[in-house]
Design an enzyme around this catalytic site. Structure first.
Site, PDB file in Angstrom:
ATOM      1  CE  LYS A 299     -18.437 -10.890 -26.907  1.00  0.00           C
ATOM      2  NZ  LYS A 299     -17.942  -9.718 -26.828  1.00  0.00           N
TER       3      LYS A 299
ATOM      4  CD  GLU B 292     -16.110 -10.361 -23.095  1.00  0.00           C
ATOM      5  OE1 GLU B 292     -16.633  -9.593 -22.517  1.00  0.00           O
ATOM      6  OE2 GLU B 292     -16.902 -10.866 -24.040  1.00  0.00           O
TER       7      GLU B 292
ATOM      8  CD  GLU C  81     -17.201  -7.819 -29.626  1.00  0.00           C
ATOM      9  OE1 GLU C  81     -18.032  -8.349 -28.996  1.00  0.00           O
ATOM     10  OE2 GLU C  81     -16.475  -7.097 -29.203  1.00  0.00           O
TER      11      GLU C  81
ATOM     12  CD1 TRP D  96     -17.735  -9.637 -10.832  1.00  0.00           C
ATOM     13  CD2 TRP D  96     -16.984  -7.868 -10.080  1.00  0.00           C
ATOM     14  NE1 TRP D  96     -16.572  -9.284 -11.499  1.00  0.00           N
ATOM     15  CE2 TRP D  96     -15.960  -8.170 -11.042  1.00  0.00           C
ATOM     16  CE3 TRP D  96     -16.451  -6.460  -9.540  1.00  0.00           C
ATOM     17  CZ2 TRP D  96     -14.639  -7.424 -11.456  1.00  0.00           C
ATOM     18  CZ3 TRP D  96     -15.356  -5.755  -9.814  1.00  0.00           C
ATOM     19  CH2 TRP D  96     -14.609  -6.351 -10.744  1.00  0.00           C
TER      20      TRP D  96
ATOM     21  CG  HIS E  92       5.266  -3.371 -37.687  1.00  0.00           C
ATOM     22  ND1 HIS E  92       6.551  -2.686 -38.133  1.00  0.00           N
ATOM     23  CD2 HIS E  92       4.548  -3.504 -38.715  1.00  0.00           C
ATOM     24  CE1 HIS E  92       6.232  -2.270 -39.500  1.00  0.00           C
ATOM     25  NE2 HIS E  92       5.075  -2.530 -39.775  1.00  0.00           N
TER      26      HIS E  92
ATOM     27  CB  CYS F 215     -23.034  -6.503  -6.108  1.00  0.00           C
ATOM     28  SG  CYS F 215     -21.295  -6.244  -5.832  1.00  0.00           S
TER      29      CYS F 215
ATOM     30  CG  ASN G 137     -23.884  -2.208  -7.541  1.00  0.00           C
ATOM     31  OD1 ASN G 137     -22.870  -2.750  -7.784  1.00  0.00           O
ATOM     32  ND2 ASN G 137     -24.594  -1.591  -8.420  1.00  0.00           N
ATOM     33  N   GLY G 138     -21.632  -1.249  -5.296  1.00  0.00           N
ATOM     34  CA  GLY G 138     -20.810   0.033  -5.507  1.00  0.00           C
ATOM     35  C   GLY G 138     -19.646  -0.157  -4.755  1.00  0.00           C
TER      36      GLY G 138
ATOM     37  NE  ARG H  53     -26.371  -5.421 -11.336  1.00  0.00           N
ATOM     38  CZ  ARG H  53     -26.266  -4.119 -11.963  1.00  0.00           C
ATOM     39  NH1 ARG H  53     -26.880  -4.154 -13.155  1.00  0.00           N
ATOM     40  NH2 ARG H  53     -25.629  -3.318 -11.615  1.00  0.00           N
TER      41      ARG H  53
ATOM     42  CE  LYS I 279     -25.058  -8.230 -20.979  1.00  0.00           C
ATOM     43  NZ  LYS I 279     -24.550  -8.785 -21.989  1.00  0.00           N
TER      44      LYS I 279
END
Length: 635
Positions: free
Chosen positions: A512, A515, A508, A74, A531, A2, A100-101, A27, A630
């Site tokens: 992307k 996300e 990666e 968040w 496989h 957050c 935050n937490g 955030r 983020k």
């Protein structure tokens, strides 16, 4: 995860809080709210959803209050509804808190407080905090206790903080203390900003740099009282601490879009500059294999850190983990050092057996990733416990934030110098981290004499060509990729393939796309497709293969043809000089020809653009994708 902001000074707090929240919305953006103190009362306004919903509520409200706190959320505990939004208040509306937490023992605290008559209206862990502070304020008032040199509000917050378990950062105001803002840090980032007759707090410096560059990051177990007269910092045990601010070299213009549609696209285009900065910072441009006995790489790391190494282990999360996989390849192939790459979230609970003379590298863009910090701290402690020089901790951080918790935890860092990244999906910071691994691997190779001077010179020449090559890709490919993205508006699944040093690039590229476009995408080693994953393929599942010239090129091409035989649309990231690729792939994304060891830097650029344009074509919020933040500062 957050975002927290706080202000006390001579200006209207609400405007400053909202501007700070805009800088921190990356955030979390499930809900938002602010609380201010005006004429002995707390005015708290909250809204579900994006920050604009809160702004709509504030429009037309005259609020000259000069003290306040704000929050963008968040969601962890409780759905993203307005009643779960911060700030949270006690039952009498006299104490307001943003956090935050995570408060891990909130259930026990809530039950105890309920027995004392407290009533709760949210599902969050945070709501126990204002109730707990209010309880301690009442006790201090009843006993008449006067803390030694500390304000009553700060003392109540200090006592409450000692009852809390977990990782948290808090900002607290009270209607009964209209000239004080109290902030707390325990395993979650919080920074104080020093202005002229005004003070700020925030989860991250972008919220502060428009007003001041003098900042002081709080350490774990510290709290501070911000008043118009100044800042006082204390430990949780109540000891007064003497600390000095540092000066940031950021410019507020760095956080603006500068004409780009999204921050992510701007940051993709900033990559040539990021690579140039890295080269200028860490490579001696005057080095020659014939006239120098010193290393051309200047990382300014302590010599004992890299001496007599027998192993390297890398801990990271998400995109940083992918950068670590590229780093593993480089360190092993160039410097001949066995290297492990671990998810930090797994390593902290199932660490590898201790090995002698081991360098542990933590990679985190923000320098605040909770799992990575915890993994490094655990590794540091268990190695110290061995009391054996061969097992002594050797810790190195790779980060974009030299003022972060990571930089204060480890003795040395490689600053990636990527500049502020706002888009939640990492782009330029990934490239910067990979560049850091090039420098580290080459420095180790020089020290261990595993590369000839001529081979080292060739690698350096190739690195210096990368900025222009990235610019060439951006200039020649973006419009084509934007058009190509139209074909995937309704696609539900993607497969990405790569081998060797470009297997992490496949991972990666898939990340992307997941996300920001919400398309299911998976990256695989190309040789592993048969496989299992090949069962997923049909005409509805495009396959993207990274097929760069080198030792595994023919193998990747063969694996790609296996996918094509199953009717999959085949997209290839290939060298512009490749004459065979157009016969194999349905669509090609050509990049300048480079040495195989350098190919990850150029190969990732088209994949970033592809993910961006597919998401933008689908009308999605590219910079703030759902459910993501983020900086992941909770476990």
């Amino acid at each position: 995860m957050c975002g927290i902001v706080g202000y006390i000074g001579t200006r209207a707090a609400a405007d400053i809080l909202m501007e700070g929240l805009r800088k921190l919305e990356y955030r979390g953006y499930d809900s938002a709210g602010i609380a201010t103190v005006l004429e002995g009362e707390i005015l708290c306004i909250r809204a579900k959803g994006k920050l604009q919903n809160l702004q709509d509520k504030l429009d037309g409200v005259d609020n000259p209050a000069r003290l306040g706190i704000g929050h963008t959320r968040w969601a962890t505990h409780g759905k993203p509804e307005e009643y779960n939004a911060h700030p949270h208040l006690d039952n009498h509306g006299r104490v307001a808190v943003v956090q935050n937490g995570i408060i891990e023992n909130y259930r026990d605290l809530r039950e105890t407080l309920k027995q004392q008559g407290h009533r709760f209206i949210s599902d969050t862990d945070t709501e126990v905090v204002p109730h707990l502070i209010a309880s301690y304020l009442h006790q201090l008032e009843q006993t008449g206790a006067t803390p030694s040199g500390r304000s009553v509000l700060l003392e109540a917050v200090r006592l409450a903080s000692q009852d809390l378990q977990g990782a948290f950062a808090l900002a607290v105001i009270s209607a009964d203390f209209a000239d004080e803002l109290v902030v707390v840090r325990q395993q979650a980032p919080l920074v104080i900003g020093f202005g002229q007759g005004e003070f700020f707090c925030a989860s991250d410096t972008p919220a502060i740099v428009p007003y001041t560059r003098a900042v002081l990051p709080l350490e774990n177990g510290e709290l501070a009282s911000l008043t118009p007269l100044g800042v006082e910092i204390y430990s949780f045990s109540g000891d007064r601490l003497r600390k000095h601010p540092l000066t940031l070299n950021w410019n507020p213009i760095m956080v603006e879009k500068q004409g780009f549609r999204h921050f992510m696209l701007k940051e993709i285009y900033e990559q040539p500059g990021v690579v140039r900065t890295a080269l200028e910072t860490y490579i001696d441009s005057n080095w020659s294999p014939n006239h120098n006995n010193a290393s051309p790489i200047h990382l300014n790391l302590p010599t004992p850190l890299l001496e007599d190494l027998e192993q390297v282990q890398i801990v990271a999360c998400g995109t940083s983990w992918h950068a670590g996989l590229v780093g593993k390849y480089l360190i092993e192939q160039l410097a001949g050092l066995p290297t492990l790459v671990q998810y930090a979230s797994e390593f902290r609970y199932s660490p590898t057996p201790l090995t002698r003379h081991t360098l542990t590298i933590g990679v985190t863009q923000s320098g605040e990733t909770a799992d990575t910090l915890a993994a490094l701290e655990m590794e540091q402690n268990r190695r110290r416990d061995r009391q054996d020089a061969a097992f002594a901790p050797r810790l190195l951080g790779i980060t974009n934030r030299p003022e972060s918790s990571l930089a204060r935890l480890v003795p040395a860092i490689i600053d990636t110098h990527a500049g502020l990244e706002i888009g939640v999906a990492a782009t330029k910071t990934f490239t910067a981290q990979v560049m850091a691994f090039y420098f580290l691997a080459l420095d180790l190779a020089y020290r261990r004499q595993t590369l000839s001077p001529q081979a080292l010179e060739t690698m350096l020449m190739g690195l210096h060509q990368l900025p222009a090559q990235i610019e060439q890709i951006l200039e020649s490919q973006e419009r084509y990729i934007e058009e190509l993205a139209h074909d995937f508006s309704d696609t539900q699944d993607f497969i990405y393939l790569g081998r060797g040093i470009n297997f992490p690039i496949a991972l990666e590229g898939a990340l992307k796309l997941k996300e920001i476009s919400y398309i299911h995408a998976e990256g695989y080693p190309a040789g592993e497709m048969k496989h299992g994953p090949i069962a997923l393929l049909d005409a509805r599942v495009p396959v993207v293969a990274v097929a760069m010239p080198g030792g595994v090129y023919d193998k990747v091409l063969s694996n790609a043809q296996e996918a094509k035989a199953r009717d999959a649309l085949l997209i290839g990231v290939v060298s512009a000089e490749d004459r065979e690729a157009p016969e194999v792939f349905d669509q090609v994304l050509p990049v300048p020809p480079v040495d195989e060891l350098l190919s990850p830097i150029v190969a990732v650029i088209p994949l970033q653009l592809l993910a961006y344009h597919i998401a933008a074509r689908r009308g999605l919020d590219v910079d703030q994708p759902r459910n993501l933040a983020k900086s992941v500062t909770v476990e």
